[in-house]
Design an enzyme around this catalytic site. Structure first.
Site, PDB file in Angstrom:
ATOM      1  N   HIS A   9       8.185   9.480   6.489  1.00 44.08           N
ATOM      2  CA  HIS A   9       7.179   9.884   7.477  1.00 44.08           C
ATOM      3  C   HIS A   9       7.216   8.930   8.664  1.00 44.08           C
ATOM      4  O   HIS A   9       7.984   7.968   8.689  1.00 44.08           O
ATOM      5  CB  HIS A   9       5.779   9.941   6.851  1.00 44.08           C
ATOM      6  CG  HIS A   9       5.245   8.617   6.370  1.00 44.08           C
ATOM      7  ND1 HIS A   9       5.734   7.976   5.250  1.00 44.08           N
ATOM      8  CD2 HIS A   9       4.251   7.809   6.837  1.00 44.08           C
ATOM      9  CE1 HIS A   9       5.070   6.857   5.047  1.00 44.08           C
ATOM     10  NE2 HIS A   9       4.173   6.726   6.011  1.00 44.08           N
ATOM     11  N   HIS A  69       5.079   6.722  10.125  1.00 40.76           N
ATOM     12  CA  HIS A  69       4.419   5.426  10.265  1.00 40.76           C
ATOM     13  C   HIS A  69       5.465   4.323  10.432  1.00 40.76           C
ATOM     14  O   HIS A  69       6.525   4.346   9.792  1.00 40.76           O
ATOM     15  CB  HIS A  69       3.527   5.132   9.065  1.00 40.76           C
ATOM     16  CG  HIS A  69       2.216   5.849   9.118  1.00 40.76           C
ATOM     17  ND1 HIS A  69       1.481   6.154   7.997  1.00 40.76           N
ATOM     18  CD2 HIS A  69       1.497   6.317  10.174  1.00 40.76           C
ATOM     19  CE1 HIS A  69       0.374   6.772   8.354  1.00 40.76           C
ATOM     20  NE2 HIS A  69       0.358   6.879   9.664  1.00 40.76           N
ATOM     21  N   ASP A 127       4.829   7.399   1.013  1.00 38.95           N
ATOM     22  CA  ASP A 127       3.366   7.384   0.907  1.00 38.95           C
ATOM     23  C   ASP A 127       2.894   8.810   0.654  1.00 38.95           C
ATOM     24  O   ASP A 127       3.310   9.741   1.352  1.00 38.95           O
ATOM     25  CB  ASP A 127       2.741   6.861   2.201  1.00 38.95           C
ATOM     26  CG  ASP A 127       2.995   5.377   2.413  1.00 38.95           C
ATOM     27  OD1 ASP A 127       3.562   4.743   1.507  1.00 38.95           O
ATOM     28  OD2 ASP A 127       2.642   4.867   3.489  1.00 38.95           O
ATOM     29  N   GLU A 163       5.060   5.028  -4.369  1.00 36.69           N
ATOM     30  CA  GLU A 163       4.120   4.155  -3.668  1.00 36.69           C
ATOM     31  C   GLU A 163       3.092   3.637  -4.667  1.00 36.69           C
ATOM     32  O   GLU A 163       2.652   4.374  -5.555  1.00 36.69           O
ATOM     33  CB  GLU A 163       3.396   4.939  -2.567  1.00 36.69           C
ATOM     34  CG  GLU A 163       2.315   4.137  -1.871  1.00 36.69           C
ATOM     35  CD  GLU A 163       1.192   5.000  -1.304  1.00 36.69           C
ATOM     36  OE1 GLU A 163       0.282   4.411  -0.688  1.00 36.69           O
ATOM     37  OE2 GLU A 163       1.216   6.217  -1.470  1.00 36.69           O
ATOM     38  N   HIS A 197      -0.744  12.794   2.992  1.00 39.26           N
ATOM     39  CA  HIS A 197      -0.721  11.511   3.727  1.00 39.26           C
ATOM     40  C   HIS A 197      -0.872  11.698   5.234  1.00 39.26           C
ATOM     41  O   HIS A 197      -1.917  11.388   5.792  1.00 39.26           O
ATOM     42  CB  HIS A 197       0.545  10.731   3.396  1.00 39.26           C
ATOM     43  CG  HIS A 197       0.569   9.353   3.963  1.00 39.26           C
ATOM     44  ND1 HIS A 197      -0.414   8.419   3.689  1.00 39.26           N
ATOM     45  CD2 HIS A 197       1.455   8.735   4.788  1.00 39.26           C
ATOM     46  CE1 HIS A 197      -0.149   7.299   4.314  1.00 39.26           C
ATOM     47  NE2 HIS A 197       0.976   7.465   4.992  1.00 39.26           N
ATOM     48  N   ASP A 217       5.773   1.302   9.456  1.00 41.98           N
ATOM     49  CA  ASP A 217       6.231   0.524   8.297  1.00 41.98           C
ATOM     50  C   ASP A 217       7.256   1.293   7.470  1.00 41.98           C
ATOM     51  O   ASP A 217       7.824   0.760   6.519  1.00 41.98           O
ATOM     52  CB  ASP A 217       5.046   0.072   7.433  1.00 41.98           C
ATOM     53  CG  ASP A 217       4.201   1.229   6.917  1.00 41.98           C
ATOM     54  OD1 ASP A 217       4.098   2.248   7.619  1.00 41.98           O
ATOM     55  OD2 ASP A 217       3.630   1.104   5.820  1.00 41.98           O
ATOM     56  N   HIS A 218       7.545   2.536   7.895  1.00 48.10           N
ATOM     57  CA  HIS A 218       8.572   3.331   7.222  1.00 48.10           C
ATOM     58  C   HIS A 218       9.708   3.758   8.157  1.00 48.10           C
ATOM     59  O   HIS A 218      10.750   4.197   7.677  1.00 48.10           O
ATOM     60  CB  HIS A 218       7.947   4.571   6.580  1.00 48.10           C
ATOM     61  CG  HIS A 218       7.084   4.262   5.404  1.00 48.10           C
ATOM     62  ND1 HIS A 218       7.496   4.419   4.109  1.00 48.10           N
ATOM     63  CD2 HIS A 218       5.813   3.775   5.343  1.00 48.10           C
ATOM     64  CE1 HIS A 218       6.522   4.044   3.281  1.00 48.10           C
ATOM     65  NE2 HIS A 218       5.497   3.650   4.011  1.00 48.10           N
TER      66      HIS A 218
END
Length: 278
Positions: A68, A70, A178, A203, A157, A72-73
């Site tokens: 996805h 975000h 996530d 996760e 999410h 941090d990904h």
């Protein structure tokens, strides 16, 4: 039975910089390629030197999958593809492909234009990176090559988030990214076919956290907002003024707006004020 190897290049023991290298049936797959909010040096990106210290990553990876949008990904994606060097396929869903470059450019502006940092990816690198993206549809089986296939599933999410099943021959791995099992105002619960993978990578950020129900937390929050607006100010003894809400911009913002829209109806205001904890 052939060995399946799972190597966290980031997020192995903390939140951020999600990046997992899976070796299955002679294939190497990178799952997510995120950045870490807690660092402003080389530690903010995954340690790609584990894969190779010389040459491009293309020779060592069969594909990259982004769960996805975000950061941090996906925040290290242009760095990995354009600066370290990767020319192979990058898989993500259509919504992720649409939103990902917007967040990456925002990340670049803050880091380079405002903080003045160097050795960072450029706007053109973001565009070049996104040209390597192959969009995924949910429940679509994609044949990466003659042996490797992947299939994406709905993860909840945020818009476009996906879990992925990876198969090579009779071996399989499921990576959740996530995900959310509790539906909210604009997203449903995660869903995947019944399966028995050899390895499940899940996760676990809130795995040991017991939360109050979402409905109760939302009701208490909206009641405080309603009371504050009635007083005409931010707090009971504070001067009148605007209200400032700090929240995650993507996903959380949409939920808040829908909650405010719902409580704006007179019958819901009465229910909000009259409802008590059970």
């Amino acid at each position: 039975m052939p060995e399946i190897r799972v190597t966290p290049l980031g997020a192995g023991q903390d939140v951020g910089r999600s990046c997992i290298l899976v070796s299955i049936g002679g294939k190497n797959i990178m799952l997510d390629c995120g950045m870490h909010m807690g660092y402003n040096d080389d530690r903010r990106f995954p340690d790609f030197s584990y894969i190779t210290q010389n040459g491009r990553l293309t020779d060592f990876l069969d594909c990259v999958i982004i769960s996805h949008f975000h950061l941090d990904h996906c925040g290290a994606l242009p760095y990995m593809s354009e600066m370290v060097g990767y020319d192979g396929p990058i898989y993500m869903t259509h919504p992720t492909k649409a939103i990902c470059p917007i967040l990456l450019e925002d990340f670049r502006k803050i880091t380079v234009d405002k903080k003045g940092e160097t050795n960072f990816f450029t706007s053109q690198m973001i565009k070049d990176c996104m040209k390597k993206v192959v969009p995924l549809n949910l429940h679509q089986t994609v044949q990466v090559d003659d042996e490797l296939e992947i299939k994406a599933y709905y993860a909840g999410h945020v818009l476009g988030a996906a879990m992925v099943q990876i198969k090579v021959g009779s071996e399989s791995v499921v990576y959740t990214g996530d995900y959310n099992m509790t539906p909210d105002r604009h997203l449903g619960a995660a869903w995947i076919d019944k399966c028995r993978p050899d390895i499940l990578i899940s996760e676990s950020t809130y795995a040991t956290t017991i939360r109050d129900s979402k409905r109760c937390r939302e009701r208490d929050f909206l009641k405080k907002v309603h009371e504050s607006i009635e007083r005409g100010g931010k707090g009971e003894n504070e001067p009148k003024g605007s209200h400032l809400l700090l929240h995650w911009a993507d996903g959380e913002g949409q939920s808040l707006l829908q909650a405010f829209h719902n409580v704006d109806q007179p019958e819901n205001q009465e229910n909000l004020c009259a409802e008590k904890h059970v």
